[in-house]
Design an enzyme around this catalytic site. Structure first.
Site, PDB file in Angstrom:
ATOM      1  N   PHE A 150       0.806  -1.231   0.000  1.00 23.18           N
ATOM      2  CA  PHE A 150       0.000   0.000   0.000  1.00 23.18           C
ATOM      3  C   PHE A 150       0.833   1.273   0.000  1.00 23.18           C
ATOM      4  O   PHE A 150       0.356   2.337  -0.354  1.00 23.18           O
ATOM      5  CB  PHE A 150      -0.930   0.020   1.233  1.00 23.18           C
ATOM      6  N   LYS A 174      -1.095  -6.311  -9.870  1.00 22.40           N
ATOM      7  CA  LYS A 174      -2.086  -6.496  -8.786  1.00 22.40           C
ATOM      8  C   LYS A 174      -1.784  -5.434  -7.730  1.00 22.40           C
ATOM      9  O   LYS A 174      -0.873  -5.598  -6.903  1.00 22.40           O
ATOM     10  CB  LYS A 174      -1.943  -7.912  -8.214  1.00 22.40           C
ATOM     11  N   GLU A 177      -5.013  -3.781  -2.242  1.00 22.52           N
ATOM     12  CA  GLU A 177      -6.461  -3.549  -2.114  1.00 22.52           C
ATOM     13  C   GLU A 177      -6.755  -2.352  -1.213  1.00 22.52           C
ATOM     14  O   GLU A 177      -7.877  -1.867  -1.178  1.00 22.52           O
ATOM     15  CB  GLU A 177      -7.172  -4.819  -1.606  1.00 22.52           C
ATOM     16  N   SER A 227       5.152  -7.159   3.252  1.00 25.66           N
ATOM     17  CA  SER A 227       5.715  -7.514   4.554  1.00 25.66           C
ATOM     18  C   SER A 227       6.491  -8.838   4.468  1.00 25.66           C
ATOM     19  O   SER A 227       6.253  -9.655   3.566  1.00 25.66           O
ATOM     20  CB  SER A 227       4.582  -7.617   5.581  1.00 25.66           C
ATOM     21  N   CYS A 282       9.752   1.568   3.405  1.00 25.73           N
ATOM     22  CA  CYS A 282      10.593   0.414   3.724  1.00 25.73           C
ATOM     23  C   CYS A 282      12.032   0.833   3.965  1.00 25.73           C
ATOM     24  O   CYS A 282      12.821   0.042   4.446  1.00 25.73           O
ATOM     25  CB  CYS A 282      10.525  -0.616   2.618  1.00 25.73           C
TER      26      CYS A 282
HETATM   27  P1  NAD Z   1       1.331  -6.725   2.836  1.00 25.47           P
HETATM   28  O1  NAD Z   1       2.340  -7.812   2.902  1.00 25.47           O
HETATM   29  O2  NAD Z   1       0.210  -6.749   3.810  1.00 25.47           O
HETATM   30  O3  NAD Z   1       0.629  -6.691   1.389  1.00 25.47           O
HETATM   31  C1  NAD Z   1       1.378  -6.651   0.207  1.00 25.47           C
HETATM   32  C2  NAD Z   1       0.609  -7.353  -0.907  1.00 25.47           C
HETATM   33  O4  NAD Z   1       0.436  -8.724  -0.564  1.00 25.47           O
HETATM   34  C3  NAD Z   1      -0.770  -6.774  -1.152  1.00 25.47           C
HETATM   35  O5  NAD Z   1      -0.979  -6.643  -2.537  1.00 25.47           O
HETATM   36  C4  NAD Z   1      -1.723  -7.801  -0.524  1.00 25.47           C
HETATM   37  O6  NAD Z   1      -2.919  -7.922  -1.256  1.00 25.47           O
HETATM   38  C5  NAD Z   1      -0.934  -9.097  -0.598  1.00 25.47           C
HETATM   39  N1  NAD Z   1      -1.163  -9.978   0.557  1.00 25.47           N
HETATM   40  C6  NAD Z   1      -1.334  -9.585   1.850  1.00 25.47           C
HETATM   41  N2  NAD Z   1      -1.478 -10.666   2.644  1.00 25.47           N
HETATM   42  C7  NAD Z   1      -1.405 -11.750   1.843  1.00 25.47           C
HETATM   43  C8  NAD Z   1      -1.463 -13.155   2.078  1.00 25.47           C
HETATM   44  N3  NAD Z   1      -1.645 -13.655   3.306  1.00 25.47           N
HETATM   45  N4  NAD Z   1      -1.345 -13.969   1.023  1.00 25.47           N
HETATM   46  C9  NAD Z   1      -1.153 -13.498  -0.211  1.00 25.47           C
HETATM   47  N5  NAD Z   1      -1.081 -12.175  -0.493  1.00 25.47           N
HETATM   48  C10 NAD Z   1      -1.195 -11.317   0.519  1.00 25.47           C
HETATM   49  O7  NAD Z   1       2.145  -5.354   2.919  1.00 25.47           O
HETATM   50  P2  NAD Z   1       1.570  -3.877   3.069  1.00 25.47           P
HETATM   51  O8  NAD Z   1       1.068  -3.691   4.453  1.00 25.47           O
HETATM   52  O9  NAD Z   1       0.698  -3.546   1.924  1.00 25.47           O
HETATM   53  O10 NAD Z   1       2.931  -3.041   2.867  1.00 25.47           O
HETATM   54  C11 NAD Z   1       3.806  -2.734   3.916  1.00 25.47           C
HETATM   55  C12 NAD Z   1       4.969  -3.698   3.950  1.00 25.47           C
HETATM   56  O11 NAD Z   1       5.666  -3.668   2.718  1.00 25.47           O
HETATM   57  C13 NAD Z   1       5.990  -3.320   5.013  1.00 25.47           C
HETATM   58  O12 NAD Z   1       6.404  -4.483   5.667  1.00 25.47           O
HETATM   59  C14 NAD Z   1       7.122  -2.714   4.212  1.00 25.47           C
HETATM   60  O13 NAD Z   1       8.403  -2.797   4.806  1.00 25.47           O
HETATM   61  C15 NAD Z   1       7.064  -3.527   2.967  1.00 25.47           C
HETATM   62  N6  NAD Z   1       7.710  -2.853   1.856  1.00 25.47           N
HETATM   63  C16 NAD Z   1       8.932  -3.310   1.479  1.00 25.47           C
HETATM   64  C17 NAD Z   1       9.623  -2.677   0.463  1.00 25.47           C
HETATM   65  C18 NAD Z   1      10.978  -3.137   0.052  1.00 25.47           C
HETATM   66  O14 NAD Z   1      11.499  -2.620  -0.913  1.00 25.47           O
HETATM   67  N7  NAD Z   1      11.573  -4.115   0.723  1.00 25.47           N
HETATM   68  C19 NAD Z   1       9.035  -1.578  -0.184  1.00 25.47           C
HETATM   69  C20 NAD Z   1       7.776  -1.152   0.227  1.00 25.47           C
HETATM   70  C21 NAD Z   1       7.107  -1.807   1.255  1.00 25.47           C
END
Ligand code: NAD
Length: 490
Positions: A150, A174, A177, A227, A282
């Site tokens: 997000f 994708k 959401e 994450s 991040c």
């Molecule tokens: P998230 O992991 O909750 O969601 C990311 C994506 O995964 C979304 O599109 C979501 O629909 C999908 N998703 C969520 N849970 C899922 C599951 N159980 N099974 C399959 N798909 C699933 O992350 P977020 O809260 O949207 O973003 C924040 C996180 O992203 C933080 O941990 C941040 O550090 C990380 N991030 C990392 C970087 C990097 O470059 N390493 C960059 C930006 C964000």
């Protein structure tokens, strides 16, 4: 009536085949913005089929022609940046200028991908044996997909998508959401590109949609950002299904402040790094490690600068920090702070219970700073992903590096110092993928890979730059023998 977002499949806007919907809420005022489909397997099956059908013609189009669409993409993003940034701020919460900055980073990736005719060139060795030559060709894989988080609704899909399609793959985006409107609007604008149908597709949804991508036989390569626990799951499941996967995970980024660091630069940059995007980056600084007497010199000044940050609705000029993404996120962050206090941490600046007049339903937390945090506590170990900074003091640079290297994460680490020797040791010994020296957010330019080590990254090749091109192509090695006497016959 509340708007329901559609998917973009094979050049058409279509309703999701699923029956569930999720609310998209403005984190600054709690207002409902739209509904997004929670997704279904059928959506992905249809999209992947169409993307696969579109692939042969797209991969056979010369790269010099494919990049003409990317030049137009850049122009469209530039021409519509204010509108896109406003949508992003309203659903994501970050300030308008932070949203505009995302567009710049997205465009940088398009610009690098426009060099694909040159970047796809390979090595050629003449006469590896008499009359025998060897070379390799980079060829696209087929259908690729990215799954975004997000916190950067605009930029992150562009770490992957421009390279994937420039290399001759077709693609599925994708979006998260939680922030699906921004990419939806970008896709509406991209209709002006005139791309062949099926080359670029967008499907909304949550876990069911992601699982369908992971299992779909047409999808060859998956780029994920989110994450750590989900990144690990995506990597393991994708690989089990025979896919190429790069999965960027969470982070807990330390900043080391040496006693000789420049005061003004260090304090200003650390406050920007920790509290920009409400700490939901991040690469955000989340732990300051002061070395020796740097604690006395810097702590008070960091608190003062943080306290001066204006928190509010990111659309209002002068606001420097917006809300966090959801009510659940706010509750989670406040709980982590409280647990830290229960574990013995000391509050230096408390951003809880912040009142933003006129935005009582917003998810606001002001800049928060704690010290005396135990290194084995939940507060120290966990990615907070909010405007919370912990300060810890150590005796030496060696101690700081040891502490950093114990972390499960390895996204980035920064040092502030005037000493070249200290900076060099830090760069050499620290186990993270992105290093900043007198830099607060060590975000690589598009022509460098977005690195990340340990549990901040699962895979081999990173996003952006030549890594992205290697990830979205496979090499075909050719060895050819042409006898001279055959040539002489003509
Ligand atoms: P998230 O992991 O909750 O969601 C990311 C994506 O995964 C979304 O599109 C979501 O629909 C999908 N998703 C969520 N849970 C899922 C599951 N159980 N099974 C399959 N798909 C699933 O992350 P977020 O809260 O949207 O973003 C924040 C996180 O992203 C933080 O941990 C941040 O550090 C990380 N991030 C990392 C970087 C990097 O470059 N390493 C960059 C930006 C964000």
């Amino acid at each position: 009536m509340t708007k329901i977002l559609k998917n973009y499949i094979n050049g058409e806007w279509v309703e999701s085949r699923g029956s569930g919907f999720l609310s998209v809420i403005n984190p600054a005022d709690g207002q409902l913005l739209c509904n997004v489909p929670s997704g279904s397997k059928e959506d992905i099956t249809e999209t992947a089929d169409e993307a696969l059908k579109a692939w042969p013609a797209w991969r056979n189009m010369p790269a010099t022609q494919r990049i003409q669409y990317l030049f137009k993409m850049k122009q469209i993003l530039e021409a519509n940046s204010n509108e896109i940034a406003e949508i992003c701020t309203k659903e994501c919460g970050k300030t308008f200028s932070e949203s505009k900055a995302e567009i710049v980073r997205a465009i940088e990736n398009i610009e690098v991908a426009c060099g694909i005719p040159k970047l796809l060139q390979s090595d050629f060795s003449e006469d590896i044996a008499t009359g025998v030559d060897e070379f390799y060709i980079r060829q696209p894989l087929g259908v690729g997909a990215c799954i975004s988080p997000f916190n950067f609704p605009i930029m992150i899909p562009f770490w992957f998508m421009p390279y994937a399609i420039a290399c001759g793959n077709t693609y599925i985006v994708k979006p998260s959401e939680k922030v699906p409107q921004t990419m939806t609007r970008i896709f509406e604008l991209f209709e002006q590109l005139g791309l062949p149908a099926g080359v670029l597709n967008m499907v909304h949804g949550g876990k069911e949609t992601v699982d369908a991508i992971l299992e779909n036989p047409a999808v060859q390569a998956i780029s994920f950002v989110g994450s750590t626990n989900v990144a690990k799951y995506i990597y393991q499941t994708g690989v089990t299904h025979g896919k190429r996967v790069q999965a960027q995970g969470g982070a807990k980024n330390p900043v080391v402040v040496m006693p000789d660091a420049d005061e003004e630069t260090t304090v200003r940059i650390i406050a920007d790094s920790a509290f920009g995007c409400a700490g939901q980056r991040c690469l955000a600084a989340s732990v300051v490690i002061t070395v020796g007497n740097a604690a006395e010199k810097f702590t008070e000044k960091i608190i003062k600068t943080a306290a001066s940050k204006k928190t509010g609705n990111g659309m209002i000029p002068g606001v420097e920090m917006g809300p966090v993404i959801t009510k659940e996120s706010k509750t989670r962050i406040e709980k982590l702070i409280q647990n830290g206090l229960n574990d013995g941490a000391k509050m230096l600046l408390d951003g809880r219970n912040l009142n933003v007049p006129g935005y009582e339903d917003g998810n606001f937390i002001g800049p928060t700073i704690l010290c005396d945090v135990k290194t084995d506590s939940e507060l120290f170990q966990t990615e907070i992903f909010g405007p919370v900074l912990t300060i810890i003091n150590v005796d030496s640079l060696e101690d700081a590096i040891t502490l950093i290297n114990q972390s499960r994460y390895g996204n980035s680490a920064c040092i502030f110092t005037r000493s070249g020797a200290a900076a060099r040791k830090f760069r050499h010994d620290t186990l993270v993928g992105n290093i900043g020296v007198n830099i607060g957010i060590a975000a690589p330019m598009a022509f460098f890979p977005f690195s990340g080590w340990k549990e901040s990254f699962f895979g081999d090749l990173h996003g952006q730059s030549l890594h992205a091109i290697e990830f979205y192509t496979q090499t075909k090695v050719v060895i050819e023998r042409w006898h001279e006497e055959w040539t002489r016959k003509f």
